[in-house]
Write a protein that holds these residues in place. Structure first.
Motif, short mmCIF file in Angstrom:
data_model
loop_
_atom_site.label_atom_id
_atom_site.label_comp_id
_atom_site.label_asym_id
_atom_site.label_seq_id
_atom_site.Cartn_x
_atom_site.Cartn_y
_atom_site.Cartn_z
N HIS A 80 0.82 -1.21 -0.14
CA HIS A 80 0.03 0.11 -0.06
C HIS A 80 0.83 1.25 0.02
O HIS A 80 0.68 2.11 -0.94
CB HIS A 80 -0.90 -0.03 1.12
CG HIS A 80 -1.88 1.19 1.37
ND1 HIS A 80 -2.96 1.45 0.51
CD2 HIS A 80 -1.62 2.02 2.13
CE1 HIS A 80 -3.46 2.59 0.90
NE2 HIS A 80 -2.61 2.99 2.07
N ARG A 82 4.05 1.46 -1.08
CA ARG A 82 4.66 1.84 -2.27
C ARG A 82 3.68 2.50 -3.45
O ARG A 82 4.02 3.06 -4.29
CB ARG A 82 5.17 0.31 -2.86
CG ARG A 82 6.55 -0.22 -2.21
CD ARG A 82 6.92 -1.38 -2.98
NE ARG A 82 7.68 -1.96 -1.69
CZ ARG A 82 7.26 -3.12 -1.05
NH1 ARG A 82 6.18 -3.79 -1.48
NH2 ARG A 82 8.06 -3.69 -0.29
N LYS A 83 2.50 1.83 -3.34
CA LYS A 83 1.46 2.24 -4.32
C LYS A 83 1.07 3.92 -4.09
O LYS A 83 1.08 4.76 -5.00
CB LYS A 83 0.02 1.68 -4.24
CG LYS A 83 -0.92 2.26 -4.86
CD LYS A 83 -2.15 1.52 -4.95
CE LYS A 83 -3.49 1.92 -5.93
NZ LYS A 83 -4.75 1.17 -5.49
N GLU A 84 1.06 4.27 -2.87
CA GLU A 84 1.07 5.78 -2.52
C GLU A 84 2.10 6.56 -2.87
O GLU A 84 1.92 7.80 -3.26
CB GLU A 84 0.74 5.97 -1.09
CG GLU A 84 -0.34 5.12 -0.19
CD GLU A 84 -1.63 6.07 -0.72
OE1 GLU A 84 -1.59 7.21 -0.38
OE2 GLU A 84 -2.76 5.51 -1.03
N ARG A 86 4.26 5.67 -5.53
CA ARG A 86 4.21 5.83 -6.86
C ARG A 86 3.25 6.79 -7.53
O ARG A 86 3.38 7.42 -8.51
CB ARG A 86 3.76 4.52 -7.39
CG ARG A 86 5.29 3.57 -7.49
CD ARG A 86 4.51 2.12 -8.32
NE ARG A 86 3.58 1.53 -8.10
CZ ARG A 86 3.43 0.64 -7.19
NH1 ARG A 86 4.33 0.18 -6.55
NH2 ARG A 86 2.34 -0.04 -6.79
N THR A 87 1.93 6.87 -6.78
CA THR A 87 1.08 7.87 -7.24
C THR A 87 1.19 9.09 -7.02
O THR A 87 0.48 9.98 -7.17
CB THR A 87 -0.33 7.31 -6.98
OG1 THR A 87 -0.41 7.26 -5.47
CG2 THR A 87 -0.55 5.91 -7.52
N GLY A 88 2.37 9.42 -5.87
CA GLY A 88 2.51 10.63 -5.62
C GLY A 88 1.59 11.35 -4.56
O GLY A 88 1.52 12.41 -4.31
N ARG A 89 0.77 10.38 -3.73
CA ARG A 89 -0.27 10.84 -3.01
C ARG A 89 0.46 10.69 -1.56
O ARG A 89 -0.34 11.30 -0.47
CB ARG A 89 -1.36 9.61 -2.66
CG ARG A 89 -1.93 9.55 -4.08
CD ARG A 89 -3.16 8.43 -4.18
NE ARG A 89 -4.08 8.84 -2.89
CZ ARG A 89 -5.04 8.02 -2.58
NH1 ARG A 89 -5.12 6.78 -3.35
NH2 ARG A 89 -5.63 8.24 -1.59
N THR A 90 1.89 10.79 -1.26
CA THR A 90 2.57 10.81 -0.11
C THR A 90 3.41 11.90 -0.13
O THR A 90 3.90 12.26 -1.12
CB THR A 90 3.13 9.54 0.47
OG1 THR A 90 4.36 9.32 -0.39
CG2 THR A 90 2.33 8.45 0.59
#
Length: 104
Positions: A80, A82-84, A86-90
């Motif tokens: 989760h 890593r996904k955050e 990659r998507t620039g949400r963190t």
């Protein structure tokens, strides 16, 4: 007996080295933790005397199952995160001197 003495001396030296690097508040925490471990060690030996082998094996099986479940949960959390990322949400964070966190 000499081997055990050398091991203890090595541990003592490492603990002293670490303690010399810590602020006073952290040293107090180390002492509290050491006292807790000391009290638990005495209680553990009392408990072990009365435990049967099947009880010990059943307890080990429960711990193994809990550990496996924890590992699965950690893997899901890592995926989760890593996904955050990659998507620039963190946002990158850093710790402040007071122990808080703020954006880097």
């Amino acid at each position: 007996m000499a081997v055990q003495t050398n091991v203890l001396t090595s541990y003592e030296q490492e603990l002293i080295r670490i303690i010399h690097t810590l602020p006073v508040e952290r040293i107090a925490q180390v002492i509290d933790f050491a006292r807790y471990i000391e009290s638990q060690t005495h209680e553990d030996f009392i408990t072990l005397d009365s435990e049967q082998e099947e009880d010990i094996l059943a307890d080990e099986a429960r711990w193994d199952a809990q550990f496996a479940a924890t590992q699965d949960g950690l893997k899901r959390m890592a995926e989760h995160v890593r996904k955050e990322i990659r998507t620039g949400r963190t946002k990158a964070m850093k710790f402040t001197k007071s122990g808080g966190m703020k954006p880097a």
